[in-house]
Enzyme design. Sequence first.
Site, mmCIF file in Angstrom:
data_model
loop_
_atom_site.group_PDB
_atom_site.id
_atom_site.type_symbol
_atom_site.label_atom_id
_atom_site.label_comp_id
_atom_site.label_asym_id
_atom_site.label_seq_id
_atom_site.Cartn_x
_atom_site.Cartn_y
_atom_site.Cartn_z
ATOM 1 N N SER A 4 0.834 -1.208 0.000
ATOM 2 C CA SER A 4 0.000 0.000 0.000
ATOM 3 C C SER A 4 0.864 1.251 0.000
ATOM 4 C CB SER A 4 -0.899 0.029 1.235
ATOM 5 O OG SER A 4 -1.654 -1.150 1.295
ATOM 6 N N GLU A 59 -3.316 -5.379 12.326
ATOM 7 C CA GLU A 59 -3.882 -4.986 11.042
ATOM 8 C C GLU A 59 -5.333 -5.449 10.942
ATOM 9 O OE1 GLU A 59 -1.821 -6.648 7.715
ATOM 10 O OE2 GLU A 59 -2.858 -5.388 6.264
#
Lengths: 379, 403
Positions: free
Chosen positions: B167, B256
């Site tokens: 990302s 996460e």
Amino acid sequence: MPLVLTEEQEMLRDAARGFLDAKAPVSALRKLRDTNDPDGFSRDLWKEMAEMGWAGILVDEEFGGADFGFVGAGVLAEEMGRTLTASPFLSTSVLAATALKKLGSDAQRQQSLPKIAAGEMLYALAVDEGAKHAPAKTAMAAEKHGNGFRLSGDKTFIADGHVADKIIVAARSAGAPGEEQGLTLFLVDAKSNGVSVERTQMVDSRNAARIRFDGVEATGDDVLGEVDGGYAALEGVLGAGRAGLAAEMSGAAQTAFKMTVDYLKERKQFGTEIGRFQALQHRAAHLYSEIELAKSATLKALQELDESYDMAGVVCSLAKAKAGAAAKLASQEAVQMHGGIGMTDEYDIGFYMKRIRVAQEMFGDPAFHADRIARLRGY
Amino acid sequence: MSDLETFRKETRAWLEENCPKEMRDAGAGGEDAICWGGKRWTFQSEAQKIWLQRMAAKGWTVPAWPKEYGGGGLSRDEVKILKAEMRRLRARSPLESFGIWMLGPALLKYGTHEQKAHFLPPIARGEIRWCQGYSEPNAGSDLASLQCKCEDKGDHWLINGQKIWTSYADESDWIFVLVRTDPSATKHTGISFILVDMGQEGVSTKPIKLISGKSPFCETFFDDATAPKEHAPGVSAIVGELNKGWDVAKYLLTHEREMIGAGGSGSLFAARSPGEIAAQKSGLGDDGRLEDTLLRGKIAEADVDGWAFMLTMERMKDEAKTGQGVGANSSMLKYYGTELNKRRFELMMDAGGSDELEWEGERTRDGKLARGWLRTKANSIEGGTSEVQLNIIAKRILELPGS
């Protein structure tokens, strides 16, 4: 307030679990069913529960109760859900105790609450008239007659209706069916002239009744709360009942789920435990998640009832909707994953499916409560 | 109690005075309004810059981190109050980053004092932007089969291989990477967790265009990339023990998952909800209700589940506080939260009808909802697919055999 049980509440839970496992396992319900017990519950057991303070769990100490609040009542309901214990707890100790505590006059409270706490008097709440829960549609007539009222109409799906000494009944003193305004709650003696009770044999082998009121006389003293303004009061009481049922279903779902997971670990087919198969693992893991959501919503509803009773209605609907849906899924998956044995009467899992089916219907099914939330959110 | 009340009072006053007016529109700008920080960051406004600086000076970009590492040193209860007071003002978060969400927690747990002191304060101030090098083309759900090679060259590490779904790699300054340091060891044991400066020739990135038209993810290539054994005296490039990186990775994945799961409930606070869109677009009947009763029912069920899910996150955090950790339940939150988020966006698209299908143009702000809807499809893939989460629940919570 943290969304967890306090130490005191945990102690209550542990004590209840030990007691119910020993005294009221599923086999006790099976026996009541198989012997066609006229009461449908054990009065001796109820006496013991009263001695432990359960019957008066919501009753103030000045009236001999334990005053443990709605979370405490929910803890007990959840434990009874685990063992499918048949008792008048919901109708008498949750619904009636809430109604009398919140709406009763001094005289009504002094008369009733000590007897509830002592386990000496049984109550039932009569609301439904049709197959689906719809309190605003109440049509039963409360006609003004002299200084009092004359009650006429038919009520159905009344938990513990055939053993109750007193019946709290919602009737229409004004307005038309469908309107919230114009409802009044009455406290009626079950032995009054014009009251006829028919015990209904339900799917879950638990107590229920249909009751016909045929010109039953009620005085002003028998009114619970305000004349014509009973809808909001009734909603409050129903909220407590819904949260109680959500707790019971949460307990039943957790046990049905545990039985299922245990079975997955022990049943062998194709030379291995069926719990190794991913198709079943994923369904079990999904079901686990749904039950966790039901537990959270239920605890929140019970806490809200304790903290801000008047505002708790929506959260109680949330709990009833979520616990109802999760418990139904739990019972369906339980029977499917047990395979053929899940279809047998000899095995207990069917009792869970049956009780959950009844409990999710009582005081509004998941669709009823989801729709209520939709309405409040403006769609 | 009174201490917390004092803290609330002071926090409220400070926020009132220091949060710029332009920053009091949390949620309105969606992902576009996030301040990510980093060397290459251009602030969208002066207010965004000031807000970050003021909050960073208080340590409130990372309120729970220790003060010595740039945090606010606040207790859980104080953090709760700060968050609540920020919500009250609708104050934007001053800074978001993978450094805050992921590397920070990993360093706090596995890092040495030197590593923490070196890397955490720049994260807290938004000066260094980090990205995460985990997945590889042939190591997705089966992450531990990763092959990115890392060799010991005496004073430095030599890295060769490829990462994917990194990302914002093209906007980041540094990357934390899972690499194979012992190719002869078993799958889970030869992996290390290493910190690499991306400002070198050996590291290159290539954005991947997604179905939403956006490119939040990249491919990241390591061609003879290097990391010194020590980034500064006493500051090892490897976090945790050599060849024990899988422990750090697993710990981070838990974080996460909680975060992505929480993102699912993020849309519950979003400016738009399926019910509102449906009410605007398809009109209400005479009774003030949605005429499409099938859609109404589906939205209502999703609202029930959404509310119950938020309460579940709350309950699990509260349980963690009393000593029972969230643990494997992070997989449950991730699974349910992301599936729920996808469901809500499907319903918003159903409710919006053809109006929301305009990909470009003012009316839909260039297909904002549609692009968001497509973005949610990644929720149940990134950070471990829903299927992987269900495997973890089955194995770790239900203790089913052999999964």
